[in-house]
Design a protein around this motif. Structure first.
Motif, short mmCIF file in Angstrom:
data_model
loop_
_atom_site.label_atom_id
_atom_site.label_comp_id
_atom_site.label_asym_id
_atom_site.label_seq_id
_atom_site.Cartn_x
_atom_site.Cartn_y
_atom_site.Cartn_z
N ASN A 27 0.84 -1.19 0.00
CA ASN A 27 0.00 0.00 0.00
C ASN A 27 0.88 1.25 0.00
O ASN A 27 0.90 2.02 0.96
N TYR A 30 0.09 7.37 -1.89
CA TYR A 30 -0.79 7.72 -2.99
C TYR A 30 -1.36 9.11 -2.74
O TYR A 30 -1.20 9.66 -1.65
N THR A 32 -4.19 12.00 -2.15
CA THR A 32 -5.50 12.11 -1.50
C THR A 32 -6.50 12.66 -2.51
O THR A 32 -6.12 13.20 -3.55
N THR A 33 -7.77 12.56 -2.19
CA THR A 33 -8.79 13.13 -3.07
C THR A 33 -8.66 14.65 -3.12
O THR A 33 -8.96 15.26 -4.15
N ASP A 56 -3.24 6.52 -7.25
CA ASP A 56 -4.34 5.94 -6.48
C ASP A 56 -3.81 4.90 -5.50
O ASP A 56 -2.73 4.34 -5.70
N ARG A 57 -4.61 4.63 -4.47
CA ARG A 57 -4.22 3.60 -3.50
C ARG A 57 -4.16 2.24 -4.20
O ARG A 57 -4.82 2.01 -5.21
N GLU A 58 -3.32 1.35 -3.66
CA GLU A 58 -3.07 0.06 -4.28
C GLU A 58 -4.35 -0.77 -4.45
O GLU A 58 -4.59 -1.35 -5.49
N ASP A 59 -5.16 -0.83 -3.42
CA ASP A 59 -6.38 -1.62 -3.50
C ASP A 59 -7.57 -0.70 -3.32
O ASP A 59 -8.03 -0.47 -2.21
N ASP A 60 -8.05 -0.15 -4.43
CA ASP A 60 -9.19 0.77 -4.36
C ASP A 60 -10.44 0.20 -5.04
O ASP A 60 -11.38 0.93 -5.33
N SER A 63 -11.74 1.70 -8.58
CA SER A 63 -12.44 2.99 -8.75
C SER A 63 -11.54 4.07 -9.36
O SER A 63 -12.04 4.98 -10.02
N CYS A 75 -17.15 9.69 -11.80
CA CYS A 75 -16.71 8.53 -11.02
C CYS A 75 -17.02 7.19 -11.65
O CYS A 75 -16.20 6.30 -11.63
#
Length: 143
Positions: A27, A30, A32-33, A56-60, A63, A75
């Motif tokens: 992880n 990454y 942030t929004t 993006d985060r590794e396990d999203d 999305s 989205c």
């Protein structure tokens, strides 16, 4: 020495460490929004280069929220329409001790694959040296 808050992800410091670091299932850092919204709001921004595996985060769950924000896509859109922007991840920048502040030209070489949303890239930066009027008069550039 700076102390990082608990839970903060730290990218390996040296170029050699970053190139050989095993990123899977760690992880890694990454965006942030909020960072994605800031980038999306930069109207003249065309290219984002980062030295981490993904914005993006590794396990999203697939999305890709940050990618979608940068490319100004809704989205849940499945459209292939894109804005003229690029995200280049896992760039290998020089160590901070090697890089000097200044102005650089980016030569972003893209592989010529068609009908895909991701291609290998080779970013190369060249420093720009300022030429003063005095130097230009002494050493004119021949075209």
């Amino acid at each position: 020495r700076t102390t990082c808050p608990a839970g903060t992800k730290v990218v390996p410091a040296s170029r050699k460490e970053r190139r050989s670091h095993k990123w899977s299932n760690t992880n890694p850092p990454y965006f942030t929004t909020q960072a994605a919204a800031l980038l999306a709001g930069l109207l003249h921004m065309r290219t984002v280069l980062v030295d981490v595996p993904s914005v993006d985060r590794e396990d999203d769950g697939g999305s890709l929220i940050v990618h979608r924000a940068i490319f100004l896509l809704p989205c849940q859109a499945t459209s292939t329409a894109r804005k003229c922007r690029l995200v280049t991840e896992t760039c290998c920048f020089p160590d901070p001790t090697e890089a000097k502040d200044g102005v650089y030209v980016l030569d972003l070489q893209l592989s010529p694959f068609c009908k895909t949303d991701a291609v290998p890239a080779r970013p190369i930066v060249y420093p720009i040296t300022q030429i003063t009027r005095e130097r230009r008069a002494q050493d004119p550039v021949k075209v």
